[in-house]
Design a protein around this motif. Sequence first.
Motif, PDB file in Angstrom:
ATOM      1  N   UNK A  61      -8.236  -1.218  -5.142  1.00  0.00           N
ATOM      2  CA  UNK A  61      -7.812  -0.736  -6.666  1.00  0.00           C
ATOM      3  C   UNK A  61      -6.450  -0.564  -6.746  1.00  0.00           C
ATOM      4  N   UNK A  62      -6.050  -0.390  -7.995  1.00  0.00           N
ATOM      5  CA  UNK A  62      -4.657  -0.061  -8.237  1.00  0.00           C
ATOM      6  C   UNK A  62      -4.345   1.472  -7.714  1.00  0.00           C
ATOM      7  N   UNK A  63      -5.358   2.171  -7.740  1.00  0.00           N
ATOM      8  CA  UNK A  63      -5.210   3.577  -7.089  1.00  0.00           C
ATOM      9  C   UNK A  63      -4.930   3.755  -5.698  1.00  0.00           C
ATOM     10  N   UNK A  64      -4.957   2.742  -4.921  1.00  0.00           N
ATOM     11  CA  UNK A  64      -4.464   2.673  -3.515  1.00  0.00           C
ATOM     12  C   UNK A  64      -3.219   2.503  -3.272  1.00  0.00           C
ATOM     13  N   UNK A  65      -2.425   1.992  -4.623  1.00  0.00           N
ATOM     14  CA  UNK A  65      -0.871   1.900  -4.576  1.00  0.00           C
ATOM     15  C   UNK A  65       0.003   3.049  -5.474  1.00  0.00           C
ATOM     16  N   UNK A  66      -0.833   4.049  -5.838  1.00  0.00           N
ATOM     17  CA  UNK A  66      -0.631   4.804  -6.710  1.00  0.00           C
ATOM     18  C   UNK A  66      -0.446   6.276  -6.163  1.00  0.00           C
ATOM     19  N   UNK A  67       0.442   7.135  -6.585  1.00  0.00           N
ATOM     20  CA  UNK A  67       0.516   8.450  -6.020  1.00  0.00           C
ATOM     21  C   UNK A  67       1.303   9.350  -7.145  1.00  0.00           C
ATOM     22  N   UNK A  68       0.798  10.395  -7.666  1.00  0.00           N
ATOM     23  CA  UNK A  68       1.293  11.200  -8.872  1.00  0.00           C
ATOM     24  C   UNK A  68       2.090  12.445  -8.104  1.00  0.00           C
ATOM     25  N   UNK A  69       1.892  12.626  -6.804  1.00  0.00           N
ATOM     26  CA  UNK A  69       2.139  13.743  -6.359  1.00  0.00           C
ATOM     27  C   UNK A  69       3.926  14.472  -6.270  1.00  0.00           C
ATOM     28  N   UNK A  70       4.757  13.284  -6.501  1.00  0.00           N
ATOM     29  CA  UNK A  70       6.260  13.695  -6.466  1.00  0.00           C
ATOM     30  C   UNK A  70       6.566  14.301  -8.130  1.00  0.00           C
ATOM     31  N   UNK A  89       2.117   6.975   4.210  1.00  0.00           N
ATOM     32  CA  UNK A  89       0.720   6.072   4.335  1.00  0.00           C
ATOM     33  C   UNK A  89      -0.292   7.129   4.125  1.00  0.00           C
ATOM     34  N   UNK A  90      -0.146   8.193   4.222  1.00  0.00           N
ATOM     35  CA  UNK A  90      -1.341   9.175   4.275  1.00  0.00           C
ATOM     36  C   UNK A  90      -1.540   9.514   2.951  1.00  0.00           C
ATOM     37  N   UNK A  91      -0.695   9.422   2.237  1.00  0.00           N
ATOM     38  CA  UNK A  91      -0.822   9.955   0.551  1.00  0.00           C
ATOM     39  C   UNK A  91      -0.871   8.517  -0.231  1.00  0.00           C
ATOM     40  N   UNK A  92      -0.255   7.778   0.362  1.00  0.00           N
ATOM     41  CA  UNK A  92      -0.429   6.155  -0.346  1.00  0.00           C
ATOM     42  C   UNK A  92      -0.755   5.270   0.584  1.00  0.00           C
ATOM     43  N   UNK A  93      -2.162   4.779   0.430  1.00  0.00           N
ATOM     44  CA  UNK A  93      -2.888   4.149   1.282  1.00  0.00           C
ATOM     45  C   UNK A  93      -2.214   2.684   1.394  1.00  0.00           C
ATOM     46  N   UNK A  94      -1.706   2.347   0.109  1.00  0.00           N
ATOM     47  CA  UNK A  94      -0.956   0.775   0.054  1.00  0.00           C
ATOM     48  C   UNK A  94       0.112   0.585   0.661  1.00  0.00           C
ATOM     49  N   UNK A  95       0.896   1.846   1.254  1.00  0.00           N
ATOM     50  CA  UNK A  95       1.886   1.506   2.221  1.00  0.00           C
ATOM     51  C   UNK A  95       1.553   0.906   3.498  1.00  0.00           C
ATOM     52  N   UNK A  96       0.368   1.065   3.972  1.00  0.00           N
ATOM     53  CA  UNK A  96       0.135   0.577   5.303  1.00  0.00           C
ATOM     54  C   UNK A  96       0.537  -0.995   5.579  1.00  0.00           C
ATOM     55  N   UNK A  99       6.152  -0.627   5.968  1.00  0.00           N
ATOM     56  CA  UNK A  99       7.539  -0.124   6.635  1.00  0.00           C
ATOM     57  C   UNK A  99       8.321   0.643   5.659  1.00  0.00           C
ATOM     58  N   UNK A 100       7.868   1.100   4.339  1.00  0.00           N
ATOM     59  CA  UNK A 100       8.806   2.268   3.657  1.00  0.00           C
ATOM     60  C   UNK A 100       7.586   3.220   3.185  1.00  0.00           C
ATOM     61  N   UNK A 101       8.368   4.555   3.030  1.00  0.00           N
ATOM     62  CA  UNK A 101       7.835   5.616   2.453  1.00  0.00           C
ATOM     63  C   UNK A 101       8.880   6.414   1.660  1.00  0.00           C
ATOM     64  N   UNK A 102       8.354   7.776   1.111  1.00  0.00           N
ATOM     65  CA  UNK A 102       9.406   8.300   0.378  1.00  0.00           C
ATOM     66  C   UNK A 102       9.182   9.757   0.382  1.00  0.00           C
TER      67      UNK A 102
END
Length: 229
Positions: A61-70, A89-96, A99-102
């Motif tokens: 779902x879209x929530x797998x690519x969404x994170x509001x924690x920042x 990837x632990x907070x945003x599963x869709x990053x798996x 090769x990027x994170x923030x």
Amino acid sequence: MKYDLLVAVALLMLALAAFSHLASAYDPSPLQDFCVAIKSPISTAFLAMNGKFCKDPKLVTANDFFFSGLRNPGNTENPLGSKVTLGTVDQIPGLNTMGISLARIDYAPHGLNPPHTHPRATEILACVEGSLYVGFVTSNADDNRLFAKVLNPGEVFVFPIGLLHFQLNMGKTNAVAYSSFSSQNPGVITLANGLFGSYPLINPDVLAKAFQMEKNVVNFLQKQPWPDN
């Protein structure tokens, strides 16, 4: 301030796009549209990639690519006066496999993100509020040279993969920065935590000789709390 923030965010997005191309040298390149991570294999899991199992694409779902924690400031009421909020990837599963994170880093006045390394990623940091003294130190083969700058809103600095680096809030007001990484899971090794807060503790004789200090100083440092950031 709004202009500086827009500039910083735009630069950060450009960095993320660049990292998505460069990261193939470190994280495996994706062989499908996405591979949303799940914590353990179940009947709806696909083949594990890069240490994570993939959710059935039909269940994504879209929530797998969404994170509001920042969006919310981190709690800087700690001895360091800083707080790192990760978006890996632990907070945003869709990053798996992407090769990027923030991350978002909040700093109290004179707060410090202490010397540390990311063993699996290059980092680019964008200052969006306040004034930060930042820098990294090269390897022994390069004579441990220090590269440092003072960043103001809208300015960025790059920390090469694996090298020791830090950020210090130079001002009397809060500061905020955003970082992007060339890995879905960059990892972090904080120098003080690793040396004086390891479990079990490193033999004090090792640290006393390495740092050319009295053993009682090492014993004192090993008794201090070393907060994670």
